[in-house]
Design a protein around this motif. Structure first.
Motif, PDB file in Angstrom:
ATOM      1  N   PRO A 182       0.811  -1.228   0.000  1.00  0.00           N
ATOM      2  CA  PRO A 182       0.000   0.000   0.000  1.00  0.00           C
ATOM      3  C   PRO A 182       0.839   1.271   0.000  1.00  0.00           C
ATOM      4  CG  PRO A 182      -0.017  -1.008   2.185  1.00  0.00           C
ATOM      5  CD  PRO A 182       0.675  -1.970   1.274  1.00  0.00           C
ATOM      6  N   ALA A 183       2.153   1.129   0.210  1.00  0.00           N
ATOM      7  CA  ALA A 183       3.014   2.310   0.219  1.00  0.00           C
ATOM      8  C   ALA A 183       3.282   2.838  -1.188  1.00  0.00           C
ATOM      9  CB  ALA A 183       4.350   1.981   0.904  1.00  0.00           C
ATOM     10  N   PHE A 184       3.000   2.036  -2.215  1.00  0.00           N
ATOM     11  CA  PHE A 184       3.245   2.481  -3.581  1.00  0.00           C
ATOM     12  C   PHE A 184       2.322   3.650  -3.916  1.00  0.00           C
ATOM     13  CE2 PHE A 184       4.570  -2.110  -4.815  1.00  0.00           C
ATOM     14  CZ  PHE A 184       5.764  -1.935  -4.147  1.00  0.00           C
ATOM     15  N   PRO A 185       2.800   4.569  -4.756  1.00  0.00           N
ATOM     16  CA  PRO A 185       2.020   5.784  -5.030  1.00  0.00           C
ATOM     17  C   PRO A 185       0.748   5.532  -5.821  1.00  0.00           C
ATOM     18  CG  PRO A 185       3.948   5.668  -6.443  1.00  0.00           C
ATOM     19  CD  PRO A 185       4.098   4.584  -5.439  1.00  0.00           C
ATOM     20  N   TYR A 186       0.656   4.371  -6.486  1.00  0.00           N
ATOM     21  CA  TYR A 186      -0.536   4.069  -7.260  1.00  0.00           C
ATOM     22  C   TYR A 186      -0.635   2.567  -7.435  1.00  0.00           C
ATOM     23  CZ  TYR A 186      -4.326   6.065  -9.961  1.00  0.00           C
ATOM     24  OH  TYR A 186      -5.554   6.495 -10.378  1.00  0.00           O
ATOM     25  N   PRO A 187      -1.828   2.002  -7.428  1.00  0.00           N
ATOM     26  CA  PRO A 187      -1.956   0.550  -7.591  1.00  0.00           C
ATOM     27  C   PRO A 187      -1.361   0.067  -8.913  1.00  0.00           C
ATOM     28  CG  PRO A 187      -4.029   1.517  -6.873  1.00  0.00           C
ATOM     29  CD  PRO A 187      -3.125   2.659  -7.225  1.00  0.00           C
ATOM     30  N   LEU A 188      -0.762  -1.107  -8.884  1.00  0.00           N
ATOM     31  CA  LEU A 188      -0.202  -1.727 -10.075  1.00  0.00           C
ATOM     32  C   LEU A 188      -1.043  -2.934 -10.475  1.00  0.00           C
ATOM     33  CD1 LEU A 188       3.607  -1.861  -9.120  1.00  0.00           C
ATOM     34  CD2 LEU A 188       2.487  -0.177 -10.573  1.00  0.00           C
ATOM     35  N   ASP A 189      -1.242  -3.097 -11.764  1.00  0.00           N
ATOM     36  CA  ASP A 189      -1.856  -4.314 -12.286  1.00  0.00           C
ATOM     37  C   ASP A 189      -0.725  -5.299 -12.536  1.00  0.00           C
ATOM     38  OD1 ASP A 189      -3.046  -6.371 -13.648  1.00  0.00           O
ATOM     39  OD2 ASP A 189      -3.690  -5.167 -15.365  1.00  0.00           O
ATOM     40  N   ILE A 190      -0.442  -6.145 -11.563  1.00  0.00           N
ATOM     41  CA  ILE A 190       0.737  -7.007 -11.634  1.00  0.00           C
ATOM     42  C   ILE A 190       0.462  -8.359 -12.283  1.00  0.00           C
ATOM     43  CG2 ILE A 190       1.866  -5.931  -9.643  1.00  0.00           C
ATOM     44  CD1 ILE A 190       0.881  -8.448  -8.043  1.00  0.00           C
ATOM     45  N   ILE A 191      -0.668  -8.547 -12.893  1.00  0.00           N
ATOM     46  CA  ILE A 191      -1.050  -9.818 -13.531  1.00  0.00           C
ATOM     47  C   ILE A 191      -0.843 -10.957 -12.517  1.00  0.00           C
ATOM     48  CG2 ILE A 191      -0.905 -11.204 -15.644  1.00  0.00           C
ATOM     49  CD1 ILE A 191       0.748  -8.989 -16.899  1.00  0.00           C
ATOM     50  N   PRO A 192      -1.565 -10.963 -11.421  1.00  0.00           N
ATOM     51  CA  PRO A 192      -1.265 -11.885 -10.327  1.00  0.00           C
ATOM     52  C   PRO A 192      -1.531 -13.347 -10.662  1.00  0.00           C
ATOM     53  CG  PRO A 192      -3.318 -10.700  -9.905  1.00  0.00           C
ATOM     54  CD  PRO A 192      -2.708 -10.080 -11.113  1.00  0.00           C
ATOM     55  N   ASN A 193      -0.469 -14.141 -10.585  1.00  0.00           N
ATOM     56  CA  ASN A 193      -0.522 -15.618 -10.548  1.00  0.00           C
ATOM     57  C   ASN A 193      -0.976 -16.330 -11.825  1.00  0.00           C
ATOM     58  OD1 ASN A 193       0.367 -15.887  -7.791  1.00  0.00           O
ATOM     59  ND2 ASN A 193      -1.621 -15.012  -7.227  1.00  0.00           N
ATOM     60  N   HIS A 194      -1.702 -15.665 -12.698  1.00  0.00           N
ATOM     61  CA  HIS A 194      -2.204 -16.342 -13.886  1.00  0.00           C
ATOM     62  C   HIS A 194      -1.912 -15.500 -15.130  1.00  0.00           C
ATOM     63  CE1 HIS A 194      -4.270 -19.266 -11.373  1.00  0.00           C
ATOM     64  NE2 HIS A 194      -4.779 -18.262 -10.678  1.00  0.00           N
ATOM     65  N   ALA A 195      -1.440 -16.163 -16.185  1.00  0.00           N
ATOM     66  CA  ALA A 195      -1.178 -15.483 -17.448  1.00  0.00           C
ATOM     67  C   ALA A 195      -2.470 -14.892 -18.000  1.00  0.00           C
ATOM     68  CB  ALA A 195      -0.562 -16.456 -18.447  1.00  0.00           C
ATOM     69  N   ARG A 196      -2.297 -13.970 -18.929  1.00  0.00           N
ATOM     70  CA  ARG A 196      -3.464 -13.247 -19.435  1.00  0.00           C
ATOM     71  C   ARG A 196      -3.319 -13.020 -20.935  1.00  0.00           C
ATOM     72  NH1 ARG A 196      -4.018  -7.529 -16.778  1.00  0.00           N
ATOM     73  NH2 ARG A 196      -4.257  -8.854 -14.910  1.00  0.00           N
ATOM     74  N   GLU A 197      -4.385 -13.298 -21.681  1.00  0.00           N
ATOM     75  CA  GLU A 197      -4.411 -12.909 -23.080  1.00  0.00           C
ATOM     76  C   GLU A 197      -4.613 -11.400 -23.162  1.00  0.00           C
ATOM     77  OE1 GLU A 197      -7.364 -15.098 -25.173  1.00  0.00           O
ATOM     78  OE2 GLU A 197      -6.318 -17.026 -24.969  1.00  0.00           O
ATOM     79  N   ALA A 198      -3.993 -10.780 -24.160  1.00  0.00           N
ATOM     80  CA  ALA A 198      -4.103  -9.320 -24.272  1.00  0.00           C
ATOM     81  C   ALA A 198      -3.702  -8.895 -25.672  1.00  0.00           C
ATOM     82  CB  ALA A 198      -3.207  -8.641 -23.238  1.00  0.00           C
ATOM     83  N   LYS A 199      -4.148  -7.725 -26.066  1.00  0.00           N
ATOM     84  CA  LYS A 199      -3.676  -7.114 -27.299  1.00  0.00           C
ATOM     85  C   LYS A 199      -2.359  -6.405 -26.978  1.00  0.00           C
ATOM     86  CE  LYS A 199      -5.087  -4.046 -31.078  1.00  0.00           C
ATOM     87  NZ  LYS A 199      -3.833  -3.243 -31.105  1.00  0.00           N
ATOM     88  N   VAL A 200      -1.296  -6.850 -27.609  1.00  0.00           N
ATOM     89  CA  VAL A 200       0.038  -6.350 -27.268  1.00  0.00           C
ATOM     90  C   VAL A 200       0.715  -5.828 -28.530  1.00  0.00           C
ATOM     91  CG1 VAL A 200       2.196  -6.846 -26.082  1.00  0.00           C
ATOM     92  CG2 VAL A 200       0.146  -8.172 -25.523  1.00  0.00           C
ATOM     93  N   ASP A 201       0.893  -4.502 -28.595  1.00  0.00           N
ATOM     94  CA  ASP A 201       1.585  -3.882 -29.729  1.00  0.00           C
ATOM     95  C   ASP A 201       2.953  -3.337 -29.340  1.00  0.00           C
ATOM     96  OD1 ASP A 201      -0.435  -4.339 -31.627  1.00  0.00           O
ATOM     97  OD2 ASP A 201      -1.540  -2.574 -30.951  1.00  0.00           O
ATOM     98  N   HIS A 202       3.079  -2.832 -28.109  1.00  0.00           N
ATOM     99  CA  HIS A 202       4.352  -2.261 -27.662  1.00  0.00           C
ATOM    100  C   HIS A 202       4.613  -2.687 -26.214  1.00  0.00           C
ATOM    101  CE1 HIS A 202       4.331   0.443 -31.155  1.00  0.00           C
ATOM    102  NE2 HIS A 202       3.069   0.720 -30.858  1.00  0.00           N
TER     103      HIS A 202
END
Length: 409
Positions: free
Chosen positions: A368-388
């Motif tokens: 919680p000390a981080f300045p903003y929440p991170l989407d860390i992709i917890p524990n499971h891989a994720r399909e996504a549109k990835v260009d960069h």
């Protein structure tokens, strides 16, 4: 401007020494971390390690001539051979070429010194000359790239970059420059490190090793896991690749190298060097923060690194950071020193190819000390549109290297 693409990849990793095992392991959240076996585990209070377990199954392990070198040379030759084969590059050793080799490392051939010490058990009353001339000649880190280049018949120049944990990204960045400037058409770039008693002990003495799972960005994280291996990309000038009808995984579009010059082992608390590197890499790639679809974090699981990196990411991406997936594969393969960002570069290439993102394992409660929440992709891989994608690597001495890779069009 000459464009630089990735046409081949190869790994010798704690998850297995082929791309299928490596990527499949990441996607399935399989851990390459286990109880230390290459040293006496009873001598260490936190005996976890990410070791290469299948070296004896690779053809290079049967090559007796490699035994006079440090283990990283063998790992480099094996992973480099895989990458060239994957790229479909059949190099004639009897013909000149301008293909180069750049290898990043942290410990280099330190294990060769440890072998000599163990073999001779040096005492004060013994003659130091019993350490052989071959030991001394092959200790140089330059042997990593020079011997790999010789065995793979790549005659366009070689160099070993000793930039600690950012060295793999350094090699990719320098290779990108050499191809773009016209000096080389092909560069084998990445990182390699052996399992070293020196390295393992150093991180224990720094109290940087975890007692349990490696959990990057977690509120209760307590350290990293030392690993080993080698990972390489075949970087190739676009027209050279198209002329031989090579498959193209991705394009390298930008990079930056900076240095905090802040502390020997600690990152700058505000992530100054990381901010500059990310901003400069994005500028070179001619894209905005909004274009980044995935960030491969350095993410060691140590308190200082993760906090500094989270702050730096927020300084660059602002409030939109919550929308950008960020993960650390070190949670699954440990911190493989100079090879670490090489593995992460390979993972980024595969994320672009497969349109999927590797997870961060073990993290349950984001700090919680981080300045903003991170989407860390917890524990499971994720399909996504990835260009960069953006890959970060931070090292002792404040060395920072960020790379941008993009889907080839």
């Amino acid at each position: 401007m000459r464009r630089v693409v990735v046409t081949g990849i190869g790994v010798v990793s704690p998850l297995g020494s082929d791309i299928q095992s490596f990527w499949g392991g990441l996607m399935d959240s399989q851990s390459g971390i286990d109880t230390l076996s290459k040293l006496d585990a009873d001598k260490y209070p936190r005996p976890l390690a990410a070791e290469v377990k299948d070296w004896d199954q690779l053809p290079q392990s049967k090559d007796q001539s490699l035994n006079t070198y440090g283990q990283a040379v063998g790992y480099s030759v094996a992973a480099g051979s895989m990458a060239l084969s994957d790229a479909g590059l059949n190099i004639d050793p009897n013909r000149p070429n301008n293909y180069g080799v750049l290898i990043g490392t942290t410990m280099g051939n330190q294990d060769l010194v440890e072998r000599a010490i163990d073999r001779h058990d040096l005492q004060e009353d013994q003659d130091p000359a019993i350490v052989s001339k071959t030991d001394i000649q092959n200790f140089s880190p330059a042997k990593l790239s020079a011997e790999t280049a010789k065995r793979l018949a790549m005659y366009g120049g070689s160099a070993t970059l000793v930039n600690a944990c950012a060295a793999g990204n350094y090699s990719v960045g320098v290779g990108f420059d050499r191809i773009r400037s016209g000096r080389n058409d092909v560069i084998l770039a990445g990182g390699a490190d052996p399992f070293s008693r020196t390295c393992y002990t150093i991180f224990h003495r720094l109290n940087a090793s975890t007692k349990g799972p490696c959990r990057p960005f977690d509120e209760h994280r307590d350290g990293m896991v030392v690993g080993e291996g080698a990972a390489f990309l075949v970087l190739e000038e676009l027209q050279h690749a198209k002329a031989r009808n090579a498959k193209i995984y991705a394009e390298v579009t930008g990079y930056a190298l900076t240095c905090d010059a802040y502390h020997a082992t600690a990152p700058h608390p505000e992530g100054n060097g990381a901010v500059r590197a990310m901003e400069q890499a994005l500028k070179m790639a001619d894209i905005e923060t909004a274009d980044i679809d995935y960030i491969s974090a350095h993410g060691t699981g140590t308190r200082a690194n993760d906090e500094s990196e989270a702050i730096a990411l927020h300084r660059v991406f602002g409030d939109t950071l919550r929308e950008v997936p960020v993960s650390s594969i070190k949670s699954l393969i440990g911190h493989c020193m100079g090879a670490a960002s090489g593995f992460e570069a390979v993972a980024c290439v595969l994320a672009l190819k497969e349109q999927a993102l590797p997870p961060t394992a073990n993290t349950e409660t984001l700090d919680p000390a981080f300045p903003y929440p991170l989407d860390i992709i917890p524990n499971h891989a994720r399909e996504a549109k990835v260009d960069h994608v953006l890959s970060n690597a931070f090292a002792f001495g404040g060395n920072v290297a960020s790379i941008v890779m993009s889907r080839y069009e």
